[in-house]
Write an enzyme that holds these catalytic residues in place. Sequence first.
Site, PDB file in Angstrom:
ATOM      1  N   ASP A  32       0.796  -1.128   0.084  1.00  0.00           N
ATOM      2  CA  ASP A  32       0.020   0.226  -0.086  1.00  0.00           C
ATOM      3  C   ASP A  32       0.763   1.426  -0.083  1.00  0.00           C
ATOM      4  O   ASP A  32       2.007   1.297   0.340  1.00  0.00           O
ATOM      5  CB  ASP A  32      -1.140  -0.075   1.136  1.00  0.00           C
ATOM      6  CG  ASP A  32      -1.906   1.309   1.344  1.00  0.00           C
ATOM      7  OD1 ASP A  32      -2.306   1.667   0.157  1.00  0.00           O
ATOM      8  OD2 ASP A  32      -1.972   1.633   2.352  1.00  0.00           O
ATOM      9  N   LYS A  33       0.445   2.420  -0.270  1.00  0.00           N
ATOM     10  CA  LYS A  33       1.129   3.618  -0.250  1.00  0.00           C
ATOM     11  C   LYS A  33       1.102   4.402   0.834  1.00  0.00           C
ATOM     12  O   LYS A  33       1.866   4.747   1.938  1.00  0.00           O
ATOM     13  CB  LYS A  33       0.873   4.497  -1.512  1.00  0.00           C
ATOM     14  CG  LYS A  33       1.615   5.649  -1.580  1.00  0.00           C
ATOM     15  CD  LYS A  33       1.029   6.707  -2.763  1.00  0.00           C
ATOM     16  CE  LYS A  33      -0.218   7.432  -2.166  1.00  0.00           C
ATOM     17  NZ  LYS A  33       0.041   8.407  -1.064  1.00  0.00           N
ATOM     18  N   THR A  34      -0.349   4.832   1.240  1.00  0.00           N
ATOM     19  CA  THR A  34      -0.482   5.884   2.214  1.00  0.00           C
ATOM     20  C   THR A  34      -0.424   5.036   3.724  1.00  0.00           C
ATOM     21  O   THR A  34      -0.954   4.052   3.928  1.00  0.00           O
ATOM     22  CB  THR A  34      -1.857   6.560   2.370  1.00  0.00           C
ATOM     23  OG1 THR A  34      -2.011   7.119   0.854  1.00  0.00           O
ATOM     24  CG2 THR A  34      -2.027   7.547   3.504  1.00  0.00           C
ATOM     25  N   PHE A  36     -13.175  20.476  -3.688  1.00  0.00           N
ATOM     26  CA  PHE A  36     -12.377  19.756  -4.450  1.00  0.00           C
ATOM     27  C   PHE A  36     -12.883  18.202  -4.453  1.00  0.00           C
ATOM     28  O   PHE A  36     -13.580  17.844  -3.459  1.00  0.00           O
ATOM     29  CB  PHE A  36     -11.018  19.433  -3.779  1.00  0.00           C
ATOM     30  CG  PHE A  36     -10.132  18.753  -4.524  1.00  0.00           C
ATOM     31  CD1 PHE A  36      -9.226  18.981  -5.718  1.00  0.00           C
ATOM     32  CD2 PHE A  36     -10.130  17.430  -4.362  1.00  0.00           C
ATOM     33  CE1 PHE A  36      -8.468  18.084  -6.468  1.00  0.00           C
ATOM     34  CE2 PHE A  36      -9.062  16.287  -4.935  1.00  0.00           C
ATOM     35  CZ  PHE A  36      -8.294  16.990  -5.839  1.00  0.00           C
ATOM     36  N   SER A  55     -12.204  14.068  -6.813  1.00  0.00           N
ATOM     37  CA  SER A  55     -11.232  13.752  -7.762  1.00  0.00           C
ATOM     38  C   SER A  55     -11.533  13.749  -9.155  1.00  0.00           C
ATOM     39  O   SER A  55     -10.812  13.545 -10.064  1.00  0.00           O
ATOM     40  CB  SER A  55     -11.147  12.091  -7.385  1.00  0.00           C
ATOM     41  OG  SER A  55     -12.597  11.557  -7.466  1.00  0.00           O
ATOM     42  N   THR A  93      -2.598   1.173  -4.572  1.00  0.00           N
ATOM     43  CA  THR A  93      -3.229   2.133  -3.731  1.00  0.00           C
ATOM     44  C   THR A  93      -4.204   2.599  -4.272  1.00  0.00           C
ATOM     45  O   THR A  93      -4.806   2.488  -5.272  1.00  0.00           O
ATOM     46  CB  THR A  93      -1.920   3.438  -3.720  1.00  0.00           C
ATOM     47  OG1 THR A  93      -2.560   4.296  -3.051  1.00  0.00           O
ATOM     48  CG2 THR A  93      -1.792   3.646  -5.354  1.00  0.00           C
ATOM     49  N   GLY A  94      -5.280   3.217  -3.352  1.00  0.00           N
ATOM     50  CA  GLY A  94      -6.304   3.885  -3.781  1.00  0.00           C
ATOM     51  C   GLY A  94      -6.459   5.253  -3.846  1.00  0.00           C
ATOM     52  O   GLY A  94      -7.307   5.807  -4.320  1.00  0.00           O
ATOM     53  N   ASP A 101      -1.271  -0.918   5.979  1.00  0.00           N
ATOM     54  CA  ASP A 101      -1.758  -0.361   7.143  1.00  0.00           C
ATOM     55  C   ASP A 101      -3.243  -0.378   7.794  1.00  0.00           C
ATOM     56  O   ASP A 101      -3.382  -0.024   8.819  1.00  0.00           O
ATOM     57  CB  ASP A 101      -0.899   0.600   7.701  1.00  0.00           C
ATOM     58  CG  ASP A 101      -1.416   1.672   6.813  1.00  0.00           C
ATOM     59  OD1 ASP A 101      -1.727   1.560   5.537  1.00  0.00           O
ATOM     60  OD2 ASP A 101      -1.643   2.871   7.339  1.00  0.00           O
ATOM     61  N   ASP A 109      -6.388  -2.945   3.178  1.00  0.00           N
ATOM     62  CA  ASP A 109      -5.235  -3.937   2.885  1.00  0.00           C
ATOM     63  C   ASP A 109      -5.299  -5.210   3.552  1.00  0.00           C
ATOM     64  O   ASP A 109      -4.603  -6.243   3.121  1.00  0.00           O
ATOM     65  CB  ASP A 109      -3.851  -3.329   3.438  1.00  0.00           C
ATOM     66  CG  ASP A 109      -3.724  -1.604   2.913  1.00  0.00           C
ATOM     67  OD1 ASP A 109      -3.862  -1.692   1.754  1.00  0.00           O
ATOM     68  OD2 ASP A 109      -3.450  -0.963   3.738  1.00  0.00           O
TER      69      ASP A 109
END
Length: 1532
Positions: free
Chosen positions: A627-629, A803, A805, A941-942, A1081, A1085
């Site tokens: 995962d990224k975040t 904002f 996406s 990643t999301g 995390d 995931d």
Amino acid sequence: MAPPEDGAVLEPTVSMQRSRWATRKLTVKSSGLKRLSLLGRKHNRNASGEKKRTSGGSESLRQPTGGQLDGPQSDANSVTSDDHGAAPRQVYFNIPLPDDLKDEEGHPKTFYPRNKIRTAKYTPLSFIPKNLWFQFHNVANIFFLFVVILVIFPIFGGVNPGLNAVPLIFIVTVTAIKDAIEDYRRTILDNELNNAPVHRLVGWDNVNVEDDNVSLWRRFKKANSRFFGAIWRSIQSLWKKKDKSATDGDSDRANPRASIETTSTPWESAVSPRSQRMSFVSAQEEIQMTPVPSPLPLQPNQMKLPSDAQRGGGHALSFEMNEATALQNLKGDLVNHEVPVTGKAKFHKDTWKSLVVGDFVRIYNDDELPADIIILATSDPDGSCYVETKNLDGETNLKVRSALRCGRSLKHARDCERAQFMIDSEPPQPNLYKYNGAIKWEQQVPWDPHGEPRNMSEPVTIDNMLLRGCNLRNTEWALGVVVFTGHDTKIMMNAGITPSKRARIARELNFNVICNFGILLVMCLIASIANGVAWGKTDASLYWFGYGSIGGTPGLTGFITFWAAVIVFQNLVPISLYISLEIVRTLQAYFIYSDIGMYYESIDAPCIPKSWNISDDVGQIEYIFSDKTGTLTQNVMEFKKATVNGQPYGEAFTEAQAGMNKRMGGAVAEQDTENIRAEIAAAKVKTLQGLRDLHDNPYLHDEDLTFVAPDFVEDLAGKHGAEQQRANEHFMLALALCHTVITEKQPGDPPKIIFKAQSPDEAALVSTARDMGFTVLGMSNDGINVNVMGQDRHYPVLNTIEFNSTRKRMSAIVRMPDGRIVLFCKGADSIIYSRLKRGEQPQLRKETAEHLEMFAVEGLRTLCIAERELTEEEYREWRKEHDLAATALENREEKLEEVADKIEQDLTLLGGTAIEDRLQDGVPDTIELLSDAGIKLWVLTGDKVETAINIGFSCNLLNNDMDLIRLQVVEDEGGVITEEEYLRLAEESLDQGLAKFNMTGSDEELKKARSDHEPPAATHGLVIDGFTLRWVLSEALKQKFLLLCKQCKAVLCCRVSPAQKAAVVTLVKNGLDVMTMSIGDGANDVAMIQEADVGVGIAGVEGRQAVMSSDYAIGQFRFLQRLVLVHGRWSYRRLAETISNFFYKNMIWTWAIFWFQAFCNFDISYIFEYTYILMFNLFFTSVPVILMGVLDQDVSDTVSLAVPQLYRCGIERLEWTQTKFWAYMVDGIYQSVVTFFIPFVFVTLTASAAGNGLDVAERLRLGCYIAHPAVLTINFYILINTYRWDWVFLLVIALSDVFIFFWTGVYTASTYAAGFYQAAPQIYQELTFWMCFIVTPTICLLPRIVIKCIQKQRFPYDVDIIREEVKLGRYSDKGPTDTTATAEGLEGSLSTASESSTKKGKHATYASVDEDRRPIYPPSVATHNTRNQNGSDGTDYTMHNRNSLEVQREDEGYRPRQSIDRTRPSFDRIRASMDRVRPSLEASNDFTSAARLSRIESTHSSHGTGNQRRFNLNTVRRRGMSAFSKKSVDQQ
């Protein structure tokens, strides 16, 4: 604001309005079409699908329906069911259930799962049968059980059935205890959650569920749980004394506190006396509501009612239309005020597990959500609340959720008691970003108070839902209703079932066990046939002198001999091996837990092995899915650089730059890093001093400053002219005004202001504005309070367009102090550039684009800032359109987006920002080490594509030498394109990608790929989004997708769902037959963590769901290098060697018995004394081989990290192969021949009577001759195969060899030895024994020693070469800090990217900027166009002639300054050393480049277009093209 037109009636509104859209991209034919099925049942079915409902605005959304409120049957049929087959649900509140939802007895037909969850695999009742079932999936255990049963029958020659069962009982018991401990930890966490407190409404009738009548079976299970729990607590109390002080403290807390304050206690059990939320009313945990304003008396609705004339028949249609309009503007209310208040309903503290579908719950600030809840009301008058989703996705930034408009009048328990409505919900489904439903109720209208109530409805989306596992933040309270409980909640549906994982070696070992079964079968058949034939002979001595066969006939005797042979030769499948492996794996897990190199001190978290039996799998990992975040990044954004009016600012050294330096520099790069670090540190001091001199900002804290730019401070002070000064001031003011952050002031000296935002980027922008002297103090109902250089000012905000996406931009319309109306807009660079005013600022646009490209190359996330000044008339007309769109019933979000699109045009560029998404310490170095080891890292990643690409550069997963393959199938939100067309487009993209590698995706290529474990060349990277992934994972395309990804060095999958993450892991794991690891995390995931062979959870502050489901829990991503490259490699090599040596030693022992059978007609006589057989695998040979599996090291941990290429043996599975297994087996058979026949020869050479007159030519004494050299041979063989000879291992080898002498002497001295009595003095005095003891091991080990010498000299393995280099001293100066990325080292190198560099005089010499690589042009010359264009005075900054009140200065007579010629180390460094940008990156729509921005410049601006056709975003989408691709732009 424009006044309302005649006849129009508007509700009272405040000055600031906020327009929100869903913060996620919808999937094709899913949300829009399902919403249509819910909302359009009574309306025109041909209307286009509606997007997610806007959650802000001032008017209520109304929709009349023609059906009855309690008629769900037709509705149920119109809702599209999801894949899992669950039916849609209708939940009723204070309304009787319809008859069709009841059974014959009047009970509800629908049964919903309990809110009690269980991630553990076992219960106290199911543990024994379920665990035994899993254990006896092991073929060897079934065999051992069968042998134990055989020994029970004396006819087969069994000696002691009880003693034979001990090993099996031991292995089963040890494994069960280990599994119980693992599962008990999960149970503790489950109980903690299930008993967490929540405030639910009691004293009212929930018609959706029946009273929880606990069945007899559940009572029995509960009794068992309590019984075993009491036993466990009793055992614990024996060694753990309870802390008396803690007990006293608990008793103090039990006393109720008379207060109406609310204190959140999210992790304390409701049955615990620790809660401090009590009230005046009761000491029995019945709480009084948080003080809220009492509902005002009903006010007459300020609405123009239809006249009597309009009610006439001639105006019937007109009246219906007016009533529809009136209903649209009517404020909804779920409360039926005609229902009397009983006073019985009250909110009572209960446990999570007690919640059921249909419950009213009140959640307080910082509480965790116990179930999936639809929000009805919050403490905010606007109905907003903020949630933190770190348990779901690891993100700590806040997200906005909104209460339903019809429910905002609910404040107290009495309101809930009178609320009457029904929720029509979709079935449970795992998509975290989608929900579709509708709430329906009946309401009396003010213009017809005595008429029939009107049927009303309002759509429910994910923006109106709080998901289980999230935390409520910055909101005093929220009130809602439960729609999904327990395993129906989204977080649990994504969690999946806790899998039972077995190591790969353990799975492959079954094949070898079966092979040994085959060998055992052959041996037993030979024995049975030979023994039967021997008894069948009538001319042999056995016929005449024997006592007769045990079976009576030769055939039956042979049959009995077969099973007796199974018992005697059973060690061919050694049960002691499984016992030893359990011991080895347990000790390996302990050493992993004890490794101080993986201890994360800040949260007191070591590496915790949660699954003890797969440590060897960690040494064979080929693919890691991350995962990224929260895993790669800290989810902390830091403002690093900016470009304002053509001037670049900011000194930083990012991880991407460090990676470029490594690729270019070697040792020189390290020195450059030191020089850069010194410059940045000095520059930060200078920046802070300049800011203090400019303005004594009480909110500026030295440690919080991330934007280090001394030149920016100088320009802000006006040292280089008033124009740049005003530009910088206006830029910072734009950052301070265009946002939606929440401010929190922390008292202190000096005070501190903290910003909480929906996006961490936004918090970073506002924080930098604060540091520069433009501090946001807070928000009021109509605007923002800002401290501008020490002066407090109020800026009315007229509208905020938030904002999302899809829009990729945010705007705020602000009334300035001088009366002007200014729209500030910030967003993605491509979006802003497409909306700039045509024909203006050409030079500034070009320079800004170049700066943004350089920022992007550094791995920074770029944004553009722009503005537009509006006239009163323009704003008035736009506001009128906006209000109409905000109250639209159909296509409301499309209309709002279209209205926003009209105002966000003809913008004037102010500049750009560059933000760094802070990586966790050591991430780039860890990824580099793993890559050098041959491990491929994929990021799932999301997050959006642009963000993932930036992180890819920052962590050196991507670099500018790569060609970026972008797989993208653009979604048609109109639902026109068919699935077949999407599949065709996806296949075209795959074919184009495969063509780069001359591949077609055939089965032959897949077969070759499965055997090729070489890492791909670092020439290509692949990026794919979740929508495209949906199509390439189809059966027809997934093979091509897999082969294409295998050719790419890096793969980034963006905007993917948890299910897609798991699907990608499954595809790679099964498609390529490789070992996989997933690390994450958050709850999103969990699916991929459970799907991978090894799952790793980050045990940080980002939640615990991933850790609960993982096999290993670590504190930081950087610890992965030690877990995988050190412990994983050691464990795999140790286990492989241990298993091979175990089979080898048992082959010697078993085959020696077999050779003896040839001399006794295969009557299965024991050649060894029975205690020898027991001691062989217990003390004689087991300890050395166990120690080998626990402590052996071919190289140290330091060398393992210094030479990560050693790990490739595990990837290629070279340590455990069938060749190696059979080589050890053959070697064992050879040595068994030597071990038997050489002692046999020596015994035959010995006198039949020894010197003392006692005979040694007897089978047990012959066995003694054989056993001693056999044990010595086996232990020396293990010693030869061991790399590390330390004193512990040598001592164990010596003790094992001596023990057989000790046991023989002690045991034979007693008469308990029977026929073996006095064997020790008989054989130890014989010379032939000692000759045999020396000769036999020598002949056994000589071939092994010779082969090893030849192999190491002529055909050395990689590890042999490295070990030789270690002995030569090459790695003697390496310490752990030289090769591992410790936090301390990183803070001094890469983490100083948070610092900034110093400024020196003009054309000063900087160590970090090589003079030979300096650009030949003056560094960073201010690029102002000196030619007039369109009436410009020579600059492109359009604000220089406006004396705005907020930034006005005294120097009105300034002149346009000349170009500022100064050296900027960071800017010049990147310009001089920037890698060439590949064409694939430059052409990509996901990478910021000047060429890309020039292609899309002003494509969305209406100014100057004349009769040109307007850019239509929806048209482009329906064509299946990206909105800003080059192809689509060229077609305009």
